[in-house]
Design a protein around this motif. Structure first.
Motif, PDB file in Angstrom:
ATOM      1  N   SER A 146      12.519  29.705  13.921  1.00  0.00           N
ATOM      2  CA  SER A 146      11.087  29.695  13.605  1.00  0.00           C
ATOM      3  C   SER A 146      10.938  29.974  12.112  1.00  0.00           C
ATOM      4  O   SER A 146      11.873  30.440  11.453  1.00  0.00           O
ATOM      5  CB  SER A 146      10.355  30.773  14.410  1.00  0.00           C
ATOM      6  N   THR A 147       9.772  29.707  11.568  1.00  0.00           N
ATOM      7  CA  THR A 147       9.565  29.977  10.139  1.00  0.00           C
ATOM      8  C   THR A 147       9.666  31.474   9.852  1.00  0.00           C
ATOM      9  O   THR A 147      10.163  31.864   8.790  1.00  0.00           O
ATOM     10  CB  THR A 147       8.221  29.418   9.646  1.00  0.00           C
ATOM     11  N   ALA A 148       9.225  32.316  10.779  1.00  0.00           N
ATOM     12  CA  ALA A 148       9.361  33.767  10.590  1.00  0.00           C
ATOM     13  C   ALA A 148      10.835  34.160  10.544  1.00  0.00           C
ATOM     14  O   ALA A 148      11.234  35.016   9.740  1.00  0.00           O
ATOM     15  CB  ALA A 148       8.642  34.520  11.697  1.00  0.00           C
ATOM     16  N   GLN A 149      11.642  33.535  11.375  1.00  0.00           N
ATOM     17  CA  GLN A 149      13.073  33.829  11.358  1.00  0.00           C
ATOM     18  C   GLN A 149      13.719  33.334  10.064  1.00  0.00           C
ATOM     19  O   GLN A 149      14.543  34.038   9.479  1.00  0.00           O
ATOM     20  CB  GLN A 149      13.761  33.200  12.569  1.00  0.00           C
ATOM     21  N   LEU A 150      13.342  32.150   9.609  1.00  0.00           N
ATOM     22  CA  LEU A 150      13.878  31.640   8.346  1.00  0.00           C
ATOM     23  C   LEU A 150      13.524  32.572   7.184  1.00  0.00           C
ATOM     24  O   LEU A 150      14.368  32.859   6.335  1.00  0.00           O
ATOM     25  CB  LEU A 150      13.354  30.235   8.063  1.00  0.00           C
ATOM     26  N   LYS A 151      12.290  33.025   7.146  1.00  0.00           N
ATOM     27  CA  LYS A 151      11.865  33.928   6.070  1.00  0.00           C
ATOM     28  C   LYS A 151      12.616  35.247   6.154  1.00  0.00           C
ATOM     29  O   LYS A 151      13.025  35.809   5.131  1.00  0.00           O
ATOM     30  CB  LYS A 151      10.353  34.156   6.132  1.00  0.00           C
ATOM     31  N   THR A 152      12.842  35.733   7.355  1.00  0.00           N
ATOM     32  CA  THR A 152      13.569  36.983   7.539  1.00  0.00           C
ATOM     33  C   THR A 152      15.017  36.834   7.095  1.00  0.00           C
ATOM     34  O   THR A 152      15.566  37.709   6.415  1.00  0.00           O
ATOM     35  CB  THR A 152      13.495  37.430   9.008  1.00  0.00           C
ATOM     36  N   ILE A 153      15.643  35.724   7.464  1.00  0.00           N
ATOM     37  CA  ILE A 153      17.006  35.447   7.009  1.00  0.00           C
ATOM     38  C   ILE A 153      17.048  35.456   5.489  1.00  0.00           C
ATOM     39  O   ILE A 153      17.922  36.071   4.871  1.00  0.00           O
ATOM     40  CB  ILE A 153      17.510  34.094   7.572  1.00  0.00           C
ATOM     41  N   GLN A 154      16.087  34.790   4.864  1.00  0.00           N
ATOM     42  CA  GLN A 154      16.030  34.731   3.399  1.00  0.00           C
ATOM     43  C   GLN A 154      15.901  36.123   2.793  1.00  0.00           C
ATOM     44  O   GLN A 154      16.561  36.439   1.807  1.00  0.00           O
ATOM     45  CB  GLN A 154      14.863  33.844   2.953  1.00  0.00           C
ATOM     46  N   GLU A 155      15.068  36.970   3.359  1.00  0.00           N
ATOM     47  CA  GLU A 155      14.861  38.305   2.793  1.00  0.00           C
ATOM     48  C   GLU A 155      16.100  39.176   2.928  1.00  0.00           C
ATOM     49  O   GLU A 155      16.431  39.935   2.012  1.00  0.00           O
ATOM     50  CB  GLU A 155      13.648  38.975   3.450  1.00  0.00           C
ATOM     51  N   VAL A 156      16.789  39.086   4.060  1.00  0.00           N
ATOM     52  CA  VAL A 156      18.016  39.859   4.231  1.00  0.00           C
ATOM     53  C   VAL A 156      19.078  39.357   3.254  1.00  0.00           C
ATOM     54  O   VAL A 156      19.777  40.159   2.614  1.00  0.00           O
ATOM     55  CB  VAL A 156      18.498  39.811   5.700  1.00  0.00           C
ATOM     56  N   ILE A 157      19.192  38.043   3.113  1.00  0.00           N
ATOM     57  CA  ILE A 157      20.125  37.477   2.135  1.00  0.00           C
ATOM     58  C   ILE A 157      19.768  37.956   0.732  1.00  0.00           C
ATOM     59  O   ILE A 157      20.644  38.314  -0.061  1.00  0.00           O
ATOM     60  CB  ILE A 157      20.133  35.935   2.213  1.00  0.00           C
ATOM     61  N   THR A 158      18.478  37.994   0.413  1.00  0.00           N
ATOM     62  CA  THR A 158      18.034  38.458  -0.900  1.00  0.00           C
ATOM     63  C   THR A 158      18.534  39.873  -1.180  1.00  0.00           C
ATOM     64  O   THR A 158      19.023  40.156  -2.280  1.00  0.00           O
ATOM     65  CB  THR A 158      16.498  38.413  -0.998  1.00  0.00           C
ATOM     66  N   LEU A 159      18.423  40.745  -0.204  1.00  0.00           N
ATOM     67  CA  LEU A 159      18.886  42.125  -0.395  1.00  0.00           C
ATOM     68  C   LEU A 159      20.395  42.177  -0.621  1.00  0.00           C
ATOM     69  O   LEU A 159      20.869  42.911  -1.488  1.00  0.00           O
ATOM     70  CB  LEU A 159      18.506  42.994   0.800  1.00  0.00           C
ATOM     71  N   LEU A 160      21.139  41.395   0.144  1.00  0.00           N
ATOM     72  CA  LEU A 160      22.595  41.386  -0.010  1.00  0.00           C
ATOM     73  C   LEU A 160      23.006  40.820  -1.369  1.00  0.00           C
ATOM     74  O   LEU A 160      23.829  41.415  -2.078  1.00  0.00           O
ATOM     75  CB  LEU A 160      23.232  40.574   1.120  1.00  0.00           C
ATOM     76  N   VAL A 161      22.435  39.679  -1.731  1.00  0.00           N
ATOM     77  CA  VAL A 161      22.778  39.053  -3.008  1.00  0.00           C
ATOM     78  C   VAL A 161      22.352  39.950  -4.168  1.00  0.00           C
ATOM     79  O   VAL A 161      23.116  40.166  -5.114  1.00  0.00           O
ATOM     80  CB  VAL A 161      22.147  37.651  -3.130  1.00  0.00           C
ATOM     81  N   PHE A 162      21.143  40.491  -4.093  1.00  0.00           N
ATOM     82  CA  PHE A 162      20.654  41.336  -5.180  1.00  0.00           C
ATOM     83  C   PHE A 162      21.509  42.585  -5.342  1.00  0.00           C
ATOM     84  O   PHE A 162      21.790  43.013  -6.463  1.00  0.00           O
ATOM     85  CB  PHE A 162      19.189  41.723  -4.966  1.00  0.00           C
ATOM     86  N   SER A 163      21.948  43.157  -4.232  1.00  0.00           N
ATOM     87  CA  SER A 163      22.798  44.352  -4.308  1.00  0.00           C
ATOM     88  C   SER A 163      24.085  44.040  -5.065  1.00  0.00           C
ATOM     89  O   SER A 163      24.463  44.776  -5.982  1.00  0.00           O
ATOM     90  CB  SER A 163      23.130  44.858  -2.903  1.00  0.00           C
ATOM     91  N   GLY A 164      24.748  42.962  -4.680  1.00  0.00           N
ATOM     92  CA  GLY A 164      25.973  42.576  -5.382  1.00  0.00           C
ATOM     93  C   GLY A 164      25.725  42.221  -6.830  1.00  0.00           C
ATOM     94  O   GLY A 164      26.481  42.604  -7.724  1.00  0.00           O
ATOM     95  N   PHE A 165      24.643  41.498  -7.075  1.00  0.00           N
ATOM     96  CA  PHE A 165      24.284  41.082  -8.432  1.00  0.00           C
ATOM     97  C   PHE A 165      24.040  42.288  -9.330  1.00  0.00           C
ATOM     98  O   PHE A 165      24.542  42.344 -10.455  1.00  0.00           O
ATOM     99  CB  PHE A 165      23.028  40.210  -8.377  1.00  0.00           C
ATOM    100  N   SER A 166      23.270  43.250  -8.841  1.00  0.00           N
ATOM    101  CA  SER A 166      22.929  44.395  -9.689  1.00  0.00           C
ATOM    102  C   SER A 166      24.165  45.239 -10.004  1.00  0.00           C
ATOM    103  O   SER A 166      24.264  45.793 -11.094  1.00  0.00           O
ATOM    104  CB  SER A 166      21.820  45.241  -9.068  1.00  0.00           C
ATOM    105  N   VAL A 167      25.121  45.281  -9.078  1.00  0.00           N
ATOM    106  CA  VAL A 167      26.347  46.042  -9.337  1.00  0.00           C
ATOM    107  C   VAL A 167      27.282  45.259 -10.262  1.00  0.00           C
ATOM    108  O   VAL A 167      27.740  45.780 -11.283  1.00  0.00           O
ATOM    109  CB  VAL A 167      27.069  46.389  -8.008  1.00  0.00           C
ATOM    110  N   PHE A 168      27.566  43.995  -9.910  1.00  0.00           N
ATOM    111  CA  PHE A 168      28.602  43.248 -10.626  1.00  0.00           C
ATOM    112  C   PHE A 168      28.115  42.563 -11.901  1.00  0.00           C
ATOM    113  O   PHE A 168      28.885  42.404 -12.841  1.00  0.00           O
ATOM    114  CB  PHE A 168      29.258  42.226  -9.692  1.00  0.00           C
ATOM    115  N   TRP A 169      26.858  42.155 -11.972  1.00  0.00           N
ATOM    116  CA  TRP A 169      26.356  41.474 -13.172  1.00  0.00           C
ATOM    117  C   TRP A 169      25.660  42.449 -14.111  1.00  0.00           C
ATOM    118  O   TRP A 169      25.908  42.433 -15.315  1.00  0.00           O
ATOM    119  CB  TRP A 169      25.410  40.338 -12.779  1.00  0.00           C
TER     120      TRP A 169
END
Length: 117
Positions: free
Chosen positions: A68-91
């Motif tokens: 569903s679109t709600a599930q897609l948006k939720t997937i995106q937000e969780v991915i955002t947190l994971l990517v941002f966490s790695g980015f802020s540490v490593f970059w």
């Protein structure tokens, strides 16, 4: 709707992950180069964001066949947190604290409710 390991279920997640890497660099990558003129940072960010859209738009279209679109948006937000966490540490060289971990975990728990029932 039950989860399956079909390409239609997996490819959107992989594409959203890749698109989020581009968007995170577009939004925050310039912070490592603050001496660069802001107009250059803006134009560069737009250029990077183009590739994010080239992945996110088809990911959402393909993903809408399974999620569903709600599930897609939720997937995106969780991915955002994971990517941002790695980015802020490593970059950016920033540290993540226990407060960050707890806050992100609470968001992930909340996100899990989107996939129930």
């Amino acid at each position: 709707m039950p989860f399956s390991f079909s390409p239609a279920a997996i490819y959107p997640i992989l594409m959203l992950l890749a698109s989020n890497v581009f968007m995170t660099f577009a939004w925050y990558g310039h912070l490592k180069h603050k001496s660069t003129a802001i107009w250059i940072a803006i134009i560069t960010s737009w250029g990077i964001a183009f590739f994010e859209y080239c992945l996110a738009v088809p990911a959402n279209r393909l993903g809408s066949e399974v999620y569903s679109t709600a599930q897609l948006k939720t997937i995106q937000e969780v991915i955002t947190l994971l990517v941002f966490s790695g980015f802020s540490v490593f970059w950016l060289g920033e540290n993540l604290t226990w407060n960050h971990a707890i806050g992100f975990a609470l968001i992930a728990v909340g996100a899990s409710f989107i996939f129930r029932g």
